[in-house]
Structure formats: structure tokens, C-alpha cells
Design a protein around this motif. Structure first.
Motif, PDB file in Angstrom:
ATOM      1  N   THR A 121       0.851  -1.187   0.000  1.00  0.00           N
ATOM      2  CA  THR A 121       0.000   0.000   0.000  1.00  0.00           C
ATOM      3  C   THR A 121       0.887   1.237   0.000  1.00  0.00           C
ATOM      4  O   THR A 121       1.746   1.376   0.880  1.00  0.00           O
ATOM      5  N   ILE A 123       0.724   5.160   0.400  1.00  0.00           N
ATOM      6  CA  ILE A 123      -0.084   6.302   0.841  1.00  0.00           C
ATOM      7  C   ILE A 123       0.701   7.573   0.532  1.00  0.00           C
ATOM      8  O   ILE A 123       1.889   7.664   0.867  1.00  0.00           O
ATOM      9  N   SER A 140      -4.359   6.709  -1.630  1.00  0.00           N
ATOM     10  CA  SER A 140      -3.609   5.459  -1.502  1.00  0.00           C
ATOM     11  C   SER A 140      -3.763   4.630  -2.768  1.00  0.00           C
ATOM     12  O   SER A 140      -4.765   4.727  -3.473  1.00  0.00           O
ATOM     13  N   THR A 218       5.836   7.425   9.180  1.00  0.00           N
ATOM     14  CA  THR A 218       4.464   6.923   9.115  1.00  0.00           C
ATOM     15  C   THR A 218       3.479   8.056   9.351  1.00  0.00           C
ATOM     16  O   THR A 218       3.662   8.846  10.276  1.00  0.00           O
ATOM     17  N   ALA A 222      -1.649   5.440   8.053  1.00  0.00           N
ATOM     18  CA  ALA A 222      -0.976   4.135   7.967  1.00  0.00           C
ATOM     19  C   ALA A 222      -0.792   3.471   9.318  1.00  0.00           C
ATOM     20  O   ALA A 222      -0.118   2.446   9.404  1.00  0.00           O
ATOM     21  N   LEU A 225      -1.649  -0.268   9.432  1.00  0.00           N
ATOM     22  CA  LEU A 225      -0.994  -1.171   8.490  1.00  0.00           C
ATOM     23  C   LEU A 225       0.211  -1.850   9.130  1.00  0.00           C
ATOM     24  O   LEU A 225       0.815  -1.326  10.070  1.00  0.00           O
ATOM     25  N   PHE A 230       3.812  -1.230   3.541  1.00  0.00           N
ATOM     26  CA  PHE A 230       3.337   0.086   3.103  1.00  0.00           C
ATOM     27  C   PHE A 230       4.495   1.070   3.109  1.00  0.00           C
ATOM     28  O   PHE A 230       5.541   0.858   3.749  1.00  0.00           O
ATOM     29  N   CYS A 232       4.859   5.624   3.060  1.00  0.00           N
ATOM     30  CA  CYS A 232       4.222   6.936   3.027  1.00  0.00           C
ATOM     31  C   CYS A 232       5.124   7.888   2.239  1.00  0.00           C
ATOM     32  O   CYS A 232       6.284   8.093   2.612  1.00  0.00           O
TER      33      CYS A 232
END
Length: 292
Positions: A121, A123, A140, A218, A222, A225, A230, A232
């Protein structure tokens, strides 16, 4: 016994304690206890009939406890809400055997190939003129670990473009050349070539460094998650680049629109239609995702 002596004082204190009522500190007195009428068990949280006796009675009659089932259903709903937040991580099969010193090369290759298929993911927030854009907000996208960071940038630009023209009332869509990927807080990549790494390789490059905490930050979106699934980032929109090429296209469009719509060519069945010229737009569609 003489009044005022030590013996008199001791006698008087013992007498007061004897006749004074003891304060009630919530002790288990009889008035706080409840006794089951069937099995005679008693306690402060016992009901009559108690849970065991009630269950036996319902079982003998072939019935079910509706209140108990309602509570169970409510707990299931609350658990489903918590699990839904991390549902995509639940869909990933956990690694049964962790790699170690005895792991052979074939098993390592299998683990590496599985990492490339893992779901990631991304973001991101949009930064314009050095500031985060509240109009465009954050969004996202989901990818596999084998896809490149260049694909992330293309998909993000395609996702931003409708809001760029809609909310900010720009005439032309954004191009990939107008945008750059960077870490949160305007932190640039160590090398521009990192844009061509896969997502998994890119993450490993920064996660294994001594400055990983500086780059891999982060955001609040998030927090639910799992680490390692993930990243950011920010999409920086270079407005100067955008205005440079859009101003040229806009001049061409205005000169085209200044032509007479009913010229000799159009009367003769020519191609003059009076439509506004637009720049070439990316044909690739973004990954299915919505703005947060």
C-alpha cells in the motif's frame, strides 16, 4: 478506676469500639449476596437461576438462550470491524518457515519470489509550491512488490489529475514529467535511479540503512498497516513545469479558436470543428483506489 489515668483511657477506648457500628466498606455481607434457587450457589455476581442451571434447563427443553446469542453476535460484529481495518494483510498467507542458516538455495528463491508478489500500500500526499495541498488531500494505491516506483508515480499522477482539473480548475491534465516522488517532509530520494527499482527493492534499500527512521516515516493513515507492507510518500507537483508547457498549448488553442468556424473549408466539408485543443493525456489508467 481513677478518671484520667492510662487504665481509664484504655477502658474508655475499648468501650467506644465495642458499641460503635463498623463502617460498611462493601464487604461481602448477606445483603450483597445472591443465591441460586436451584443449586444454592451464592455470590455477589450470581443470578437466580445461575448461568449453569439456566443453560441446563434450556438444553433439556430444546431451547436456546436468546440474550446470550445476541451478545455473541454483537462481539462478532465488533471483531469484524477491527479485522476489516487490516483485511488485506489477513489475506496474505503467513510464512510458515522462517529462513535461517540451514535454509537451502531453493527455499530462499521461493521466499524471494513470494516477496515480489506481496501486496503493498502506497499512501501519498500532494505538495504544491512547498506546501501540502488541502484541496487534493491524500490518497492510496495498491501494488505488488515487483512493480517499480516509476509505475507508482504514473498511477499517482493519473489518480490526481481529475482533481487537479476539477477542484483546482486547471485546463489540462497533469503529466508524469510535471511530478516527482519524494518522502514525507520534502525528503528527496538518495539517488534518482531509485525510481526504477521495484517497490520491494526500494523499501529494502532504505529500511536496511542507518537512517531508515529519517526516510521511512508513518502518517496517521498508515497506523493500522503492518510494517513492511506500506510506504508513506509525497507527490511534488512542479507547477513551473506545468505552466511552461500548458501556456504554449493554450496559445495554440486560442489561435485555433480565433479562426472562423464557417470558413471555406468547413463549408466544403473540411475538418474545422471549433473544438478546443488539448494536450496528449496519459492513456494508462490508475490502479483501482479512491482518495482517502
Amino acid at each position: 478506676m481513677v478518671v484520667g489515668t492510662i487504665e481509664y483511657k484504655a477502658w474508655y477506648i475499648s468501650l467506644v469500639l465495642l458499641v460503635s457500628p463498623m463502617p460498611d466498606h462493601g464487604l461481602h455481607t448477606d445483603k450483597n449476596l445472591t443465591q441460586c434457587k436451584d443449586c444454592s450457589i451464592y455470590g455477589t455476581r450470581v443470578t437466580s437461576p445461575c448461568g449453569t442451571c439456566k443453560a441446563k434447563t434450556l438444553e433439556n427443553e430444546g431451547l436456546v438462550d436468546i440474550d446470550k446469542m445476541a451478545l455473541s453476535d454483537d462481539r462478532a460484529v465488533q471483531m469484524a470491524k477491527r479485522v476489516r481495518k487490516d483485511s488485506f494483510n489477513a489475506s496474505l498467507s503467513p510464512m510458515k518457515n522462517q529462513p535461517g542458516a540451514t535454509t537451502n538455495e531453493k527455499e530462499l528463491d521461493s521466499i524471494r519470489s513470494g516477496l515480489g508478489k506481496a501486496r503493498w500500500t502506497i499512501i501519498y500526499e500532494i505538495r504544491i509550491r512547498g506546501k501540502l495541498s488541502p484541496e487534493l488531500g491524500s490518497a492510496s494505491l495498491t501494488f505488488t512488490g515487483s512493480q517499480t516506483m516509476q509505475e507508482v508515480l504514473r498511477a499517482a499522477v493519473a489518480q490526481i489529475s481529475p482533481r487537479w482539473t476539477g477542484r483546482l480548475s486547471h485546463m489540462f491534465d497533469l503529466h508524469v514529467d510535471d511530478c516527482e516522488l519524494q518522502f514525507c517532509g520534502k525528503k528527496l530520494f538518495k539517488e534518482q535511479s531509485h525510481l526504477f527499482l521495484s517497490i520491494q527493492q526500494f523499501y529494502d534499500t532504505y529500511a536496511k540503512g542507518t537512517d531508515c527512521a529519517y526516510f521511512l516515516t508513518t502518517t496517521k493513515e498508515a497506523t493500522w498497516l503492518t510494517k513492511g507492507t506500506f510506504m508513506c510518500l509525497e507527490v511534488f507537483v512542479n507547477e513551473n513545469k506545468y505552466l511552461t508547457w500548458t501556456s504554449v498549448d493554450n496559445e495554440d488553442s486560442n489561435s485555433f479558436l480565433s479562426l472562423p468556424l464557417w470558413s471555406s473549408k468547413s463549408q466544403a466539408g473540411g475538418a474545422c470543428s471549433g473544438k478546443r485543443m488539448t494536450s496528449e493525456r496519459p492513456s494508462k489508467k490508475p490502479h483501482e483506489s479512491e482518495f482517502l
